[in-house]
Motif scaffolding. Structure first.
Motif: not given
Length: 885
Positions: A251-252, A258, A74, A137, A255, A71, A67
């Motif tokens: 996208l961020l 989540s 990404l 993030v 991320l 991260t 993970y």
């Protein structure tokens, strides 16, 4: 700039070598300390499904290692997509030079470095948690979303700060830094804090810190590489730069959201994940804003051509609306963003800088390559570097002897510009003689074996990063090798935003490669350096025949409004002797533009928008003393009327007449011409007519004929029809305007309408009308429509369709609004529909718009009311004093 490319690279290599040697020297001591002091590391363990950690102090293993790696991948992907977006988006505001590119990188790296340092100051036992990761993030998404939502406010800020350049280059750099810092620095700071956090999430202790750092760095770098490839080669064109900006925030946000949800299922404090979710929610809301529009993306703020000095809120709002209104569409290309500007002729805006206009730049686009084509006895193969509107390639292909025209263009999206400019470029994309070569012109030329008779280079402005490589000695050597022995190479150079030193560097660089370098002037602000491999001896009689034949006669008329050999030579400023003198001076001082030292790029980058350009008319006048402006040919040189050459120059560039007088030209003809042209611009037709009658001035070129013809028509003089007939051969559209004006002043309304109808219809087909005469024609059309209700609908319908290549499109819309005022609100609503939602922000137009929308029940009514209310609230209120007491 000062060391050159080669020495800079070697210096960077030396610094890396020194770092490596220092590391080797310190390695034994480091190993000794590591053995003595290193604690036993805690190994990272995958998180069992459903497991909940109870010990907040034990942060190792709170997340599976994969993970953390995903991260890292990404966030690297997102950040480097944004690197591309920042560079593309900030270019219009900063100018796109090597300075602005370097500034963006410097601010990014400063943010990352400071963020990492801030992490080192914190409590790592608390910071390295899933909640902390989610928060960083989410904050990064928020830091990206805020400047997006602020949008065009940054364009206004950049324009307001631009005058700092008056304090010197340091002041200009300060303004750029402020803008860049607001847009780039916050996200970079968070990213810098985030990286050591990701490393720390994998474990504790010294022994594996190198391994963990390497793995996170590897995944982060893989993400960065993927982001660069995906962003630069696909996403940018698919989504556009603002779209990529929004997608990165999404996208961020996903991320960060989540990670926050994972953190919420863990015991302990929930403040961090809740804050992360809040930040993500705000970020997603902010990117629903309009974001940067054409006012940011397609205005020449970075080039110093936007001034908001002295403008209040109303003035700034009007500028914003106009900047958005005059961009009909835009395209995101591989190398640049392109806006289609329809203010006055179809212009293409590349990264915020107008790089060409199908109507207004015809003088350079057509005559730039045609100077060499006229001098060459029979060109067969030609090369054009830079497609632009396509006019250069299209007109060259129209020459009977030309068999092939290669056009090298870096940006594929420019093909759409040429397609829309088909009326002005002889439908170049459909011409079987033309071969399009998409790719880097320098690479294509150096790897080609093709030989050319004519080569014309008109890239973008050399101050743009990378463009100056097409102005170096090495590139000119490649051109020299591809040029036939009798061929001509023409190099376009701007005569604006450039200091004399930089201009002379270009001339000297060319003269180190080519035997003959002549200086020609294609427009008031453009120079053409015509180069050849050997001295040419040309017969004047042959040249006179050539400029009288097609397509050269039409090209000179479309580009310069000239005819005859004297009209052609009017554009010649200096012969080879001038360039040879530059070589002797500049080679000794090592001032030659080369791949190693691109003096032109840095010189222009420092001067753009900040310095007064050298006077080309003063330059021309100084050369007349030693006759360097006259070609040293033998046969027939005395047959050239040099007085007519001088007159032709003043008619070709009428706006420079006063400057010519200021630099010593005292000829009576020029004095008269300056007075006539000034009276024409002020619409003082009586003065124009009286000067003509008193000095027996003989008009011969289309502009002169149009000025005298319009003056006679406005005064109702019967000679107007004769002037119109003389003009018919060159400019039928303007001849019809003169007839319309004459008949209208004489009270022959029906004949006036028919002539005006012919003129307005012709304006749809003619890309090169005389600008100021066309303005007068539109004013007369409005006068006729307002003065005779029978003509209103017909003239309105004629103006409803844009003119050829959008000539005077903004004025056309305003004329339609004037005419609609005597018709009905349905017509006004139709015109406003062409402007919405960016109508002119002036009181009378806003009031007229609201009234018509109320009458027709338009869906824009609420916006119209809101805009008028905003105007009234922003307008300064008159001072009133209560003296009743």
């Amino acid at each position: 700039e000062f060391m050159g490319t080669r020495l800079t690279v070697w210096s960077g290599s030396l610094l890396n070598l020194l770092v490596g040697l220092l590391a080797l020297a310190l390695a034994p001591q480091y190993k000794k300390n590591q053995v003595r002091e290193a604690p036993r590391p805690v190994e990272a363990k995958p998180l069992p499904a459903g497991a909940i950690h109870e010990d907040l102090g034990h942060f190792a293993g709170t997340l599976p290692s994969y993970y953390v790696y995903i991260t890292a991948f990404l966030v690297g992907f997102a950040f480097f997509v944004m690197e591309i977006v920042w560079n593309r988006m900030l270019t219009p505001l900063l100018g796109g030079s090597v300075y602005s590119f370097g500034l963006i990188i410097a601010v990014v790296l400063s943010g990352i470095g400071l963020g990492g340092w801030l992490y080192s100051l914190g409590d790592k036992r608390l910071s390295a948690t899933t909640g902390a990761l989610a928060l960083t993030v989410g904050l990064e998404a928020l830091a990206l979303a805020v400047p997006f939502a602020l949008g065009d406010r940054f364009a206004v800020l950049a324009a307001i700060l631009r005058p700092f350049g008056d304090l010197g280059f340091g002041g200009l750099l300060l303004g750029w830094t402020v803008v860049t810092a607001f847009v780039v620095f916050p996200a970079s700071l968070v990213a810098g804090f985030q990286f050591p956090l990701l490393v720390n999430l994998l474990g504790r202790g010294r022994r594996d810190v190198g391994s963990h750092t390497g793995k996170v760095y590897a995944w982060n770098t893989f993400g960065a590489i993927t982001g660069l490839l995906a962003g630069g080669m696909g996403l940018m064109r698919l989504l556009s730069a603002p779209g990529c900006w929004q997608a990165t925030v999404v996208l961020l946000s996903l991320l960060g959201g989540s990670a926050a949800i994972v953190a919420l299922f863990q015991q302990g404090r929930r403040a961090l994940p809740v804050s992360a979710l809040l930040g993500v929610g705000v970020a997603l809301f902010l990117i629903t804003a309009a974001g940067p529009t054409a006012a940011w993306r397609h205005t020449p703020i970075g080039a110093g051509n936007v001034s908001l000095a002295g403008k209040n809120r109303i003035g700034i709002r009007d500028w914003l609306n106009q900047s958005r209104r005059i961009i009909s569409q835009d395209i995101e290309g591989i190398e640049s963003s392109i806006g289609f500007q329809v203010y006055d002729g179809l212009g293409f805006v590349i990264n915020g800088k107008v790089d060409g206009n199908a109507a207004r730049d015809a003088d350079t686009q057509i005559m730039g390559p045609f100077i060499g084509a006229i001098l060459h006895p029979e060109p067969r193969k030609a090369l054009v570097i830079g497609l632009g509107t396509g006019a250069s390639g299209g007109w060259l292909a129209d020459i009977a002897s030309v068999e092939q025209v290669d056009i090298m263009e870096l940006e594929p999206a420019m093909l759409e510009v040429a397609r829309l400019s088909s009326q002005a470029n002889r439908n170049v994309l459909e011409n079987s003689k033309v071969r399009m070569i998409i790719g880097d012109a320098r690479e294509s030329l150096m790897t080609s074996r093709q030989q050319y008779d004519i080569i014309f280079s008109e890239p973008s402005n050399p101050y743009r990063a990378g463009i100056a490589s097409l102005y170096t000695r090495e590139f000119y050597h490649a051109v020299h090798e591809r040029l036939q022995p009798d061929g001509y190479f023409s190099q376009w150079v701007q005569a604006y935003d450039v200091d004399s030193q930089t201009l002379y560097v270009i001339i000297a660089t060319l003269a180190t490669v080519f035997q003959e370098v002549e200086v020609w002037q294609s427009s008031p602000s453009d120079l053409i350096f015509v180069c050849s491999k050997k001295k040419h001896v040309l017969a004047v009689s042959r040249l006179r025949e050539r400029v009288a034949s097609e397509p050269f006669r039409s090209a000179m008329m479309a580009g310069w409004g000239m005819n005859g050999l004297e009209g052609f030579f009017a554009a010649r400023l200096a012969g080879p002797d001038f360039a040879r003198g530059m070589v002797q001076q500049f080679v000794q001082r090592e001032l030659i533009n080369s791949d190693d030292r691109m003096l032109v790029e840095f010189g222009l980058a420092r001067s753009t928008g900040r310095v007064e350009p050298p006077s080309v008319t003063g330059f021309r006048q100084s050369l007349k003393n030693d006759n360097d402006g006259r070609p040293p040919w033998g046969r027939g040189i005395n047959d050239i009327d040099w007085d007519r050459v001088n007159k032709s120059y003043s008619v070709m560039f009428p706006d420079l007449a006063s400057e010519m007088i200021d630099h010593g030209d005292r000829s009576p003809a020029l004095q008269y011409w300056r007075a006539v042209y000034a009276a024409f611009l002020n619409r003082d037709h009586r003065t124009v007519f009286s000067i003509w009658k008193s000095v027996k001035w003989l008009p011969e070129y289309p502009l002169e004929l149009a000025i005298i013809g319009e003056a006679a028509a406005q005064l109702g003089d019967d000679g107007a029809l004769e002037w119109a007939q003389r003009l018919e051969e060159y400019r039928p559209v303007e001849a019809n305007f003169i007839r319309a004006c004459y008949f209208w002043r004489k009270g022959e309304a029906e004949r006036a309408y028919r002539a005006m109808e012919a003129a307005l219809s012709a304006y749809r087909e003619n890309p090169w009308p005389q600008k100021y005469v066309m303005q007068h024609a539109l004013d007369l059309a409005a006068e006729m429509a307002l003065g005779n209700s029978e003509f209103s609908a017909g003239i309105y319908d004629l103006l409803r369709v844009p003119f050829s290549v959008y000539n005077l499109d903004e004025l056309r819309l305003f004329t339609l609004l004037r005419i609609s005022s005597v018709m009905d609100c349905e017509r006004a609503v139709d015109v406003f529909g062409l402007m919405e939602p960016n109508v002119p922000f002036t009181k009378n137009i806003l009031e007229y718009r609201q009234r018509c929308y109320e009458e027709t029940g338009s869906s824009f009514l609420e916006k119209a009311r809101r805009d008028l209310r905003d105007f009234n609230e922003a307008a300064p209120q008159p001072f009133t004093a209560d003296i009743s007491g």
